[in-house]
Write an enzyme that holds these catalytic residues in place. Structure first.
Site, mmCIF file in Angstrom:
data_model
loop_
_atom_site.group_PDB
_atom_site.id
_atom_site.type_symbol
_atom_site.label_atom_id
_atom_site.label_comp_id
_atom_site.label_asym_id
_atom_site.label_seq_id
_atom_site.Cartn_x
_atom_site.Cartn_y
_atom_site.Cartn_z
ATOM 1 C CG ASN A 1 7.535 -1.219 -7.455
ATOM 2 O OD1 ASN A 1 8.687 -0.869 -7.687
ATOM 3 N ND2 ASN A 1 6.726 -0.518 -6.686
ATOM 4 C CD GLU B 1 6.666 -2.540 2.383
ATOM 5 O OE1 GLU B 1 7.518 -3.165 1.715
ATOM 6 O OE2 GLU B 1 6.814 -2.265 3.589
ATOM 7 C CB CYS B 2 9.185 -2.499 -4.038
ATOM 8 S SG CYS B 2 9.805 -4.056 -3.354
ATOM 9 N N GLY B 3 6.263 -4.124 -3.256
ATOM 10 C CA GLY B 3 5.423 -5.257 -3.612
ATOM 11 C C GLY B 3 5.992 -6.591 -3.197
ATOM 12 C CB ILE B 4 9.453 -7.814 -2.559
ATOM 13 C CG1 ILE B 4 10.061 -7.735 -3.966
ATOM 14 C CG2 ILE B 4 10.068 -8.974 -1.776
ATOM 15 C CD1 ILE B 4 11.560 -7.505 -3.979
#
Length: 241
Positions: A128, A234-237
């Site tokens: 990610n 969540e992907c981290g963005i």
């Protein structure tokens, strides 16, 4: 309906986010957008995954600022349907699309690290960061974005349940104008404006990211269970930027 003052808001008032959010909660989504475009920092942009219900914010923002940059992170692993959906909405809404990609190609990443998305949480986080977080951070910096619009909604997952309308990330303000919308609100907006869901919606995909870490929703599953094997949502963005 509470109305915010038309006069410019000072930076000190802007820093009182609790009071500001209390006022923003009383506005319609289109009013929140109008207010943020008028009073927020310069260089507004909208990020979009062109996912299941993305047409809502794309339409909402483009109606008020047709030339607003729309940031799409092309990881190289999106569904073919997502690329076609992005093409269709870009043409229909005349979007000012800005596509950002990872610095390393799919083939090179896999040669170096293997299939990171199959390597547990550590691998998923590394994946990610390489393919989503870094390109998004680069996009926001290169476009010098001061007001960042997103399509985050509280009902999408437990981790998003407390999403405010406005939050501050560094020197940047992040606005989620439909944070309080339900799935029904989304459906009603799409119907009212003759806008489509993502093509995979009808096949049971309720949250759509990369093809290797997205699965169909099945009875008994939470929406977040359809992403990253249920390990995370969540992907981290929206966590790291």
């Amino acid at each position: 309906m509470t109305a915010l003052p038309a006069a410019s808001i000072t930076s000190s008032a802007f820093d009182d986010l609790d009071a500001l959010n209390a006022q923003l909660e009383g506005l319609r989504a289109d009013q929140r957008v109008a207010w943020a475009l008028q009073h927020g920092p310069q260089n507004a942009a909208l990020s979009s995954s062109f996912g299941a219900q993305s047409a809502v914010t794309l339409h909402l923002l483009s109606q008020q600022r047709p030339d607003i940059p729309v940031i799409l992170i092309d990881t190289g692993y999106l569904f073919p349907e997502t690329y076609r959906f992005a093409d269709a909405l870009t043409e229909r809404l005349k979007l000012n699309l800005k596509v950002y990609r990872p610095l390393v190609s799919r083939a090179w990443m896999e040669a170096r690290h293997g299939r990171l998305w199959e390597q547990g949480m550590v691998g998923i986080d590394q994946y990610n960061n390489l393919r989503k977080v870094e390109p998004m951070r680069r996009a926001l910096n290169e476009l010098d974005v001061g007001t960042w619009f997103t399509g985050l909604r509280r009902s999408q997952s437990g981790g998003r349940a407390q999403t405010p309308i406005m939050q501050k990330r560094g020197e940047r303000y992040k606005i989620s104008p439909i944070a309080d919308w339900t799935d029904r609100d989304v459906w009603q907006y799409l119907q009212a404006h003759d806008l489509p869901y993502h093509p995979l919606w009808e096949q049971g995909y309720v949250s759509i990211g990369d093809f290797h870490t997205t699965r169909r929703w099945e009875p008994g599953m939470r929406e977040e269970d359809t992403r990253f094997y249920g390990l995370k949502r969540e992907c981290g963005i929206h966590e790291d930027i």
